[in-house]
Design an enzyme around this catalytic site. Sequence first.
Site, short mmCIF file in Angstrom:
data_model
loop_
_atom_site.label_atom_id
_atom_site.label_comp_id
_atom_site.label_asym_id
_atom_site.label_seq_id
_atom_site.Cartn_x
_atom_site.Cartn_y
_atom_site.Cartn_z
N LYS A 111 -4.29 -21.79 -16.98
CA LYS A 111 -5.64 -21.42 -17.42
C LYS A 111 -6.60 -22.62 -17.31
CE LYS A 111 -4.43 -17.24 -19.24
NZ LYS A 111 -3.07 -17.13 -18.72
C1 LIG Z 1 -2.27 -16.17 -18.01
C2 LIG Z 1 -0.92 -16.52 -17.49
C3 LIG Z 1 -0.29 -15.77 -16.45
C4 LIG Z 1 -0.89 -14.51 -15.89
O1 LIG Z 1 -2.01 -14.73 -15.10
P1 LIG Z 1 -3.00 -13.53 -14.73
O2 LIG Z 1 -4.17 -14.15 -14.08
O3 LIG Z 1 -3.36 -12.89 -16.06
O4 LIG Z 1 -2.26 -12.58 -13.87
C5 LIG Z 1 0.93 -16.21 -15.98
N1 LIG Z 1 1.53 -17.31 -16.49
C6 LIG Z 1 0.97 -18.04 -17.48
C7 LIG Z 1 1.69 -19.22 -18.01
C8 LIG Z 1 -0.28 -17.69 -18.00
O5 LIG Z 1 -0.81 -18.41 -19.00
#
Ligand SMILES: *Cc1c(COP(=O)(O)O)cnc(C)c1O
Length: 488
Positions: A111
């Site tokens: 993120k």
């Molecule tokens: C948010 C997240 C995901 C999923 O990503 P999306 O964009 O929602 O598909 C996968 N792995 C981790 C560690 C995340 O924080």
Amino acid sequence: MKYISTRGGIETLSSAQAIKKGIADNGGLFVPDHIPLLTDSLFDRLVKMDYAERAAEILSLYLTDYDKAELLSDCRKAYKNFDTENPAPTVKLGENKYMLELFHGPTCAFKDMALQIMPRLLSRALKMTGEKKTAYILVATSGDTGKAALEGYRDVDGVRIKVFYPVDGVSDIQKLQMSTQEGSNVSVQAIEGNFDDAQNGVKRIFADKEFSDKLREQGYILTSANSINWGRLAPQIVYYISSYIDLYNAGEIKRGEQVCFCVPTGNFGNIFAGYLAARMGLPVKCFICASNKNNILTDFLNTGVYDRNREFYQTSSPSMDILISSNLERLLYFTAGKEKTAEYMKQLSKTGRYEITQNELSEIRKLFVGGFTDEDGTLAEIYSTFKDTGKLIDTHTAVAYRQAEQYVQKTSDKVITVSTASPYKFAASVLTALHKKVKGSRGVLSPLYELADATDTAIPAPLASLEGKAVRFSGAIKKEDMPDSLFD
Ligand SMILES: *Cc1c(COP(=O)(O)O)cnc(C)c1O
């Protein structure tokens, strides 16, 4: 470049307006009205650039109303907060197997790739649209997003942020990460209740017209840092292109050679950004959409039926525990068009289900394949990957890497697995996968120390530094008191 709603309508915005607004009036998501091209000459220029320069270059194709020099300055600041020189390095793990590491930022999860830059884009959007008020960002979180948003928005001009979390609904480490958050414009508040209570509380605040008038008088406009905001999606396009170019520069792939990306997917934001990179002209043969036991996307890609009327599982990869993948709406728009998308979304909210046509499904399947990894497979993958390659991966990455390994065995394609979190973020699960008992004798951070001891690897600095940090935010309030707490 203009932005329009996935569900049609006449609303047409600049990118700054779309980023400030978040979601379209008719409930749709903003999409660019055309997809810019990754031309040969652009590719040539990107080859010689570092990550921040590549990011500014690619973002400027989509954010045409932003000043390019300012974009570059923002990208430089955003991506220097990472513990590697290249914030998104790609490593080789074996024949045809690569990993794109997106967890080197300040909160050790992917993120950060978007949330380190998006606040700067929002801050500029406020200026560009003549907004005099302070943007008040409200977030309800079950863990990862809250911390990444706090880190991203701390001390950003014209912005204030408040994160609500359920007092018993996040892990001890996540709680510690948030309650020790630094920054002069940040605030964190635990509430009594579960995640839905926190989320509904925030939604109620957004829907309360009278309350937003009151906030307005105090000099604030409300906004969110939601994953469907275009300002979070656009920066994610960059690392797909950058990874490809890094492998090209390293002599691992030839120019124009097709690769596959395998992405651990929840809300479909990460993988959709990859799709845009492919539509721009990046040579991608396929996207492997990896799910955990909540395998609604695997079913969708196999049958064309999206059906959320099913059991919800809590897994060891919690950031992928999701039954509504909001960003899938953007793929529907580019596959089926705005009228059909509006119709499918109406069915989804009414019945929890929709079914696309066989033509649409085969169009999507030209590029996407789905697969899922169950709980046992996830832990087994962490164990075998560490044993075979010495590489320690987290639960989310393991879900994807298992799918990638199965794919590589069947084909001669090169597959880049997108690694979304540091194994230390999910240390207890990773220890379990390595057949170690969690002793827990060294406080909240015990699993981290134990994982470091067991694997002879280092705890990432942002997590290690939690030890001894002062707690700034404590105590829990009732959910009825959430609105008033904004004025604290
Ligand atoms: C948010 C997240 C995901 C999923 O990503 P999306 O964009 O929602 O598909 C996968 N792995 C981790 C560690 C995340 O924080």
